[in-house]
Design an enzyme around this catalytic site. Structure first.
Site, PDB file in Angstrom:
ATOM      1  N   ASP A 476       0.827  -1.209   0.000  1.00 39.57           N
ATOM      2  CA  ASP A 476       0.000   0.000   0.000  1.00 39.57           C
ATOM      3  C   ASP A 476       0.866   1.266   0.000  1.00 39.57           C
ATOM      4  O   ASP A 476       2.077   1.211   0.300  1.00 39.57           O
ATOM      5  CB  ASP A 476      -0.892  -0.040   1.256  1.00 39.57           C
ATOM      6  CG  ASP A 476      -2.171   0.753   1.109  1.00 39.57           C
ATOM      7  OD1 ASP A 476      -2.298   1.527   0.144  1.00 39.57           O
ATOM      8  OD2 ASP A 476      -3.050   0.598   1.991  1.00 39.57           O
ATOM      9  N   ASP A 546     -10.627   2.388  -3.102  1.00 30.06           N
ATOM     10  CA  ASP A 546     -11.146   2.258  -1.741  1.00 30.06           C
ATOM     11  C   ASP A 546     -12.663   2.377  -1.726  1.00 30.06           C
ATOM     12  O   ASP A 546     -13.292   2.212  -0.689  1.00 30.06           O
ATOM     13  CB  ASP A 546     -10.552   3.345  -0.838  1.00 30.06           C
ATOM     14  CG  ASP A 546      -9.215   2.907  -0.261  1.00 30.06           C
ATOM     15  OD1 ASP A 546      -8.867   1.730  -0.425  1.00 30.06           O
ATOM     16  OD2 ASP A 546      -8.521   3.748   0.344  1.00 30.06           O
TER      17      ASP A 546
END
Ligand code: DGJ
Length: 727
Positions: A476, A546
């Site tokens: 990430d 997301d």
């Protein structure tokens, strides 16, 4: 492989569908003569344009020779050409004008690598040929090598440039683009994939107009707001028709794409590293290589362009054993628990996951240091054994015992001020000494331009990976760079910071991924903040957004499909109401969106009722049956949600034996039943079974299938079609 032809000072790069023709002019300039559908060399030329007294020329005895309004392959600044240059350089005396002239060329079998940068590759030399044209300004000791690779089986040309300083004194590159392509006069449009965090890769279509237009990233990453991709096409082109040119940059940092229509109506496309904040010093004998631009040509609209990118990127950009394999169905605990978990909670989720048939358990953020929120511990890559109720090995073993693989989340480019790493090495965080810093998500970025930082990260992440049976990693990156500055770079090299960061990242990724070939890596940057071809070279999939809302994802995934193989798109079923939008959608609608690409679940399975668990068991069984087609099948877009508020797409297996059609309603209020959803890519003479009925491929493609009842929200269908085997 068809050879690259060189005749009458013209190069012809071609395969059965495309031609790219370059001409060396009578004065040694390297000019673009043609790029498009396959043609023959004879008859293709660069015609001298009509010029006027505002068209400067370099030869006083040949004043109608005006390269500034001709199609140049690698134009330089400050000469005759007022359009955007591919190369802008400051020479040792402070002057900027170069006279780059053809010097020599070579033709290589295969396709060389680009030092330190990701690029499309060949598996054997017979797949491609590469033309390297060397241009030189003798008086100024600058050499430019222009690389063009052409493939036998892909309608693509890969371009990059290398600039070499042969002089004694340093020069500075202010801009060094990967590609410049001048197109003939005409009416053009373009598409770019833009958006924001949780709204990535939305399709925006514009007409090309006089002046300069385009998009860029200045964030130190390719970014959520503009993906490094441009589709440039003849006005009116659609999914099936029209000449389309794709430009995709194999790069994860600052980029810029520009279309310029200046003076005469012939547009120029340039793409490459963003010249913003870029100033790269080349000492004596140093060279600079630009990232690769992958140009795809399609004579049959946007659909065929995407299919070329999908196959090229899946098979010749992605690497490693997973690239063509269906991915394991995963459960990720992020939206189930966020930071708030302990071993008991994780095991409960894993228990249900294994009953459903899920194959991989991914432990997301919060397992390391003292991280119970986003304020601390980035950089401290050691397990929080208290929170995990033991070490990582014991947790991985427990998950393995349930028949699932175990995967882990990392964010290795970041550092929290509240971390042991920061207390030991505050100078490892990007920032300007004795100046305030800029924070995002309470964190700072590590200075990957430094080799000590890179070595530390490779070592500590590898230690964790080797400490347990970890078979998946989510990499990430949750903020963009500010205060671009390295304490290790000299003042006159600070303009190299952004690019050196990306080179450093690529070095780290190469080391970690190549030494762990059995781990499946997925990249992520707050969702799709760095889903780009550069990252795909190291990690064959990327968490698309997301935003896990099943309706919003239709748009994001439809946009992603313009360039990226669906096997590379991370898609999960999350809770309803959705955590980002609070929208309620049915479980089947969520499956219809998520069963496209690298499929998984991201919700608290332990809190679900029996009916939902049973439905998920069926979903998992179904996906396992079809995922081969999703991974390697040919992808067709059928209905565009940006135009119709409903979405449909289709996969067809390479042998045309099987096809899966997805259809979902984004907004039932504005939808009408679809009478003729015309399928594509089938064998027209074959018979296909759809439910209990048999249709010919011809009927399914020309008449289509009827979809009614779509007035309800969450309406969706996944239709499985199989060729009937003659008895
Ligand atoms: C951002 C990612 O996109 C999410 O999926 C999750 O991993 C969080 N970061 C964790 O901090």
């Amino acid at each position: 492989m068809l050879p690259i032809e060189f005749k009458d000072k013209k190069f012809h790069l071609y395969n059965k569908n495309l031609s790219y023709i370059i001409k060396i002019s009578e004065h040694g300039d390297v000019l673009g003569a043609y790029f498009g559908a396959r043609t023959d060399l004879c008859g293709v030329d660069v015609i001298r344009p009509v010029c006027n007294s505002f068209s400067p020329y370099p030869y006083e005895d040949d004043s109608s020779y005006t390269p500034g309004i001709m199609p140049s392959e690698y134009p330089v600044s400050n000469g005759c050409d007022y359009r955007t240059p591919a190369l802008d350089i400051t020479l040792p005396d402070g002057s900027k004008t170069l006279f780059l002239k053809y010097k020599e060329h070579k033709i290589l079998n295969g396709k060389p690598k680009i030092n330190g940068l990701p690029s499309v590759y060949t598996e054997n030399d017979a797949e491609a040929q590469t033309l390297v044209i060397t241009e030189e300004d003798n008086g100024k000791n600058i050499t430019v090598n222009l690389y063009y690779a052409v493939f036998e089986d892909f309608n693509a040309i890969c371009r990059h440039a290398q600039i070499i300083n042969n002089g004694e004194n340093p020069v500075f590159l202010n801009s060094a683009q990967s590609v410049c392509a001048d197109f003939p006069e005409g009416d053009y449009e373009y598409i770019h994939l833009c958006g924001a965090h949780t709204r990535e890769k939305h399709i925006e279509r514009n007409a090309v107009h006089q002046g300069s237009q385009g998009f860029e990233s200045r964030r130190g990453a390719s970014g959520h707001t503009e993906n490094p991709f441009l589709a440039f096409f003849e006005k009116g082109a659609n999914e099936k028709n029209g000449n389309v040119y794709g430009f995709s940059l194999v790069y994860s940092g600052n980029h810029k794409f520009e279309i310029e229509l200046e003076n005469c109506a012939a547009p120029r496309v340039t793409a490459g590293i963003n010249p913003f904040s870029f100033r790269y010093k080349l000492d004596k004998e140093e060279s600079f290589s630009t990232p690769e631009a992958v140009l795809v040509f399609s004579q049959n609209g946007l659909g065929e362009m995407s299919q070329t990118y999908h196959k090229l990127y899946r098979t010749r950009l992605c690497r490693g054993k997973f690239k063509n394999l269906p991915r394991p169905i995963l459960i990720n605990n992020w939206e189930a628990t966020y930071f708030n978990f302990d071993r008991e909670k994780l095991i409960k989720i894993a228990d249900t996951a294994s009953k459903i048939g899920i194959e991989l358990f991914v432990l997301d953020d919060g397992w390391f240091g003292k991280r119970d929120n986003s304020f601390s511990s980035l950089g401290d890559w050691f397990a929080n054994e208290e929170k995990l109720g033991g070490n990582l090995k014991s947790l991985a073993d427990a998950i393995n015992k349930k028949g699932m693989k175990f995967g882990l989340w990392f964010e290795p480019e970041m550092i929290s001020e509240d971390s042991n790493l920061y207390r030991a090495h505050p100078d490892w965080a990007i920032g300007i000494p004795n100046r305030p810093k800029h924070y995002a998500r309470h964190q700072l970025v590590l200075d990957y331009t430094r080799s000590d930082v890179r070595d530390y990260i490779v070592k500590t992440v590898s230690n964790v990976l080797d400490s347990a049976n970890i078979e998946y990693v989510k990499w990430d990156m949750n903020r963009n760079i500010t205060d671009a500055f390295s304490q290790k770079l000299a003042p006159d090299r600070q303009g190299e910071f952004y690019h050196r960061y990306i080179l450093g990242l690529y070095e780290v990724l190469e080391k970690i991924t190549s030494s762990h070939p059995n781990i499946l890596f997925e990249s992520c940057s707050g969702g799709g903040g760095r889903c780009d071809p550069g990252m795909l070279y190291y990690m064959p999939q990327c968490w698309a957004s997301d935003n896990t809302d099943a309706v919003e994802r239709l748009y994001i995934q439809y946009g992603s499909s313009l360039v990226y193989p669906m096997s590379s798109v991370g898609t999960h079923i999350s809770a309803s109401p959705n955590h980002q939008l609070l929208r309620t959608t049915s479980l089947s609608m969520r499956a219809c969106t998520a069963m496209n690409g690298a499929f998984g679940y991201e919700l608290d399975l332990s809190a679900l009722g029996g009916d939902e668990i049973e439905e998920m068991k069926k979903q998992v069984e179904f996906y396992k049956r079809i995922r081969n087609v999703i991974t390697t099948g040919t992808f067709y877009r059928l209905v565009n949600p940006f135009e119709k508020r409903q979405a449909s797409w289709q996969y067809v297996s390479e042998d045309k034996e099987k096809s899966i059609v997805y259809y979902s309603v984004a907004n039932a209020l504005s939808c009408q039943p679809i009478k003729n959803l015309k399928l594509r890519g089938l064998d027209e003479n074959a018979e296909y079974k759809l439910g209990d009925t048999v249709y010919t491929g011809r009927t399914l493609m020309n008449y289509g299938i009827f979809i009614n009842d779509i007035e309800t929200e969450s309406f969706n269908r996944i239709i499985e079609i199989e060729k009937v085997t003659p008895i």
